[in-house]
Design a protein around this motif. Structure first.
Motif, PDB file in Angstrom:
ATOM      1  N   GLU A  30      48.141  33.953  35.432  1.00  0.00           N
ATOM      2  CA  GLU A  30      47.137  33.479  36.696  1.00  0.00           C
ATOM      3  C   GLU A  30      47.007  31.820  36.228  1.00  0.00           C
ATOM      4  O   GLU A  30      46.747  31.409  37.421  1.00  0.00           O
ATOM      5  N   VAL A  53      38.026  34.654  36.994  1.00  0.00           N
ATOM      6  CA  VAL A  53      39.607  34.428  36.721  1.00  0.00           C
ATOM      7  C   VAL A  53      40.107  35.073  38.307  1.00  0.00           C
ATOM      8  O   VAL A  53      41.101  35.626  39.244  1.00  0.00           O
ATOM      9  N   TYR A  76      48.004  40.567  42.529  1.00  0.00           N
ATOM     10  CA  TYR A  76      48.523  40.660  40.990  1.00  0.00           C
ATOM     11  C   TYR A  76      50.017  40.655  41.490  1.00  0.00           C
ATOM     12  O   TYR A  76      51.143  39.746  41.009  1.00  0.00           O
ATOM     13  N   VAL A  83      42.544  34.162  41.739  1.00  0.00           N
ATOM     14  CA  VAL A  83      43.714  34.592  41.764  1.00  0.00           C
ATOM     15  C   VAL A  83      44.287  35.002  43.389  1.00  0.00           C
ATOM     16  O   VAL A  83      44.710  34.523  43.765  1.00  0.00           O
ATOM     17  N   GLU A 123      45.948  43.411  34.246  1.00  0.00           N
ATOM     18  CA  GLU A 123      46.270  41.686  34.308  1.00  0.00           C
ATOM     19  C   GLU A 123      47.224  41.009  33.468  1.00  0.00           C
ATOM     20  O   GLU A 123      48.132  40.256  33.870  1.00  0.00           O
TER      21      GLU A 123
END
Length: 413
Positions: free
Chosen positions: A86, A368, A73, A372, A219
């Motif tokens: 995202e 997710v 991230y 990602v 996140e």
């Protein structure tokens, strides 16, 4: 602020942009506010039931697992410092607008479900104090937090930051009281260090999967990227500071509770941190109960901020109706998206079985995480585009995919 009187001349889909107002301290407090919360207040007993005196190690291992995705991230949020982070990452990595929309909606839904569940919890605590019907309190909690979110990003995150400080102060109080004031009825610190070999690691591993969910939330920082000053440097620092401080708080809090509370009592409690104050005065217990209420309200506010930015970001990139990208000229916040999030959150809280939906939220987040990390791998395979952004080795997203898939699959067992 009279939010009900927003007119079309106060809103604009494109000319007005979100205000870059968040520095590293504010963004770190935002991250801590969404990460440190109800999880640690309820998970200590459950992790202790599985890992026994080694529960602090379970939180430490969970932090290591989460760290891989956190570093992914950190790079992606500086490559693409936009709202609905995202969705933007997945679209850049896979070139599929439908997949980006699906991911964005999943992230927004997880935020709204979480906000609804937490609002119900906050309303339950308040009902015990005021005897006002819980449904009324649920609507009031969501409405008031929605007004704060509409107020402005700097103002709303500042409010969230103040509440976060109170919330973290409550954990520090638990740590100090458990170590230095409460009569020791549990384990000594030396007993919390596990031998390198033995069957106890099975329980530690199982508890680590549970402890992981206490770290979910960092996140969400990617979804306020358009409102961050100097995102190339601020975002990585704030993400890593959030993860490190949350890990320290979790390990220390768990250890303090294990020192002060008998394991048999701790493992069966739904309010494990309150047990630390069993020997304290009634006033001290009331103070901590108020802190717990504040902590839950903070979760509502931050999840609503995140979900509104995701809807705004998707609409701004034409994946959702343009009306959701309208920004208030007065407050420079995504007003329509925020109102939509408030309404959906209230409906979820009042009409749907939130407990069942909340259990699926973590599965959505892990799904997710897989996409990602995979998106970052594809971007790295395409070559380094140059520019000023944070970079991680290719092994980091590989490990992020593997650990997320493992945890996601285990959650169905």
């Amino acid at each position: 602020m009279q939010t009900g009187q927003l007119t079309t001349d106060q809103l604009a889909p494109r000319p007005e942009r979100l205000r870059r107002a968040l520095n590293t301290p504010l963004l770190t407090l935002y991250g801590l506010g969404v990460t440190v919360g109800a999880g640690i207040y309820v998970l200590v007993g459950a992790t202790a039931a599985q890992a026994g005196p080694f529960a602090p190690v379970s939180f430490l291992l969970a932090a290591v697992v989460v760290a891989f995705t956190a570093f992914s991230y950190a790079e992606l949020s500086t490559r693409h410092p936009v709202s609905a982070g995202e969705a933007a990452y997945v679209e850049a990595g896979f070139g599929a607008g439908w997949l980006a929309t699906l991911v964005g909606l999943a992230v927004a839904l997880s935020g709204m479900v979480s906000a609804a569940a937490v609002a119900i919890g906050a309303a339950g605590y308040l009902h015990d104090l005021t005897l006002v019907p819980q449904e009324v309190l649920t609507v009031l909690v969501v409405g008031i937090m929605g007004l704060i979110a509409l107020w402005g990003i700097a103002q709303s995150v500042t409010v969230a930051a103040i509440i976060t400080v109170i919330e973290i102060s409550g954990l520090i109080l638990v740590i100090l009281w458990g170590f230095f004031v409460a009569p020791p009825q549990g384990f000594e610190l030396a007993e919390m260090l596990p031998p390198l070999q033995g069957p106890h690691w099975i329980g530690i591993g199982a508890a680590s999967l549970l402890a992981f969910f206490a770290f979910v939330g960092f996140e969400d920082m990617a979804n306020v990227a358009e409102e961050v000053k100097d995102p190339a440097h601020t975002l990585p620092r704030a993400i890593l500071w959030t993860l490190a401080l949350a890990a320290i708080l979790y390990v220390a809090t768990t250890a303090a509770v294990l020192v002060a509370v008998p394991i048999e009592t701790l493992a069966t409690s739904s309010a494990p941190l309150l047990l630390v104050f069993d020997s304290a005065s009634g006033r001290m217990q009331q103070v901590f109960a108020v802190v717990a209420i504040v902590a839950t309200v903070n979760g509502v506010l931050i999840q609503m901020i995140m979900a509104s930015r995701v809807l705004y970001g998707l609409a701004d990139r034409q994946h959702l109706p343009a009306v959701l990208a309208m920004v208030s000229r007065r407050t420079q916040t995504p007003a329509v998206a925020t109102v939509a999030v408030c309404l959906i959150t209230v409906l979820l809280a009042l009409a749907l079985p939130i407990e069942a939906l909340a259990e699926r939220t973590a599965q959505i987040v892990l799904f997710v995480f897989v996409l990602v990390n995979a998106a970052l791998l594809r971007l790295k395979q395409a070559g380094d585009p140059g520019g000023d952004f944070f970079r991680v080795p290719r092994l980091v997203p590989v490990l992020g995919v593997l650990t997320s898939v493992l945890l996601w699959g285990t959650s169905f067992l």
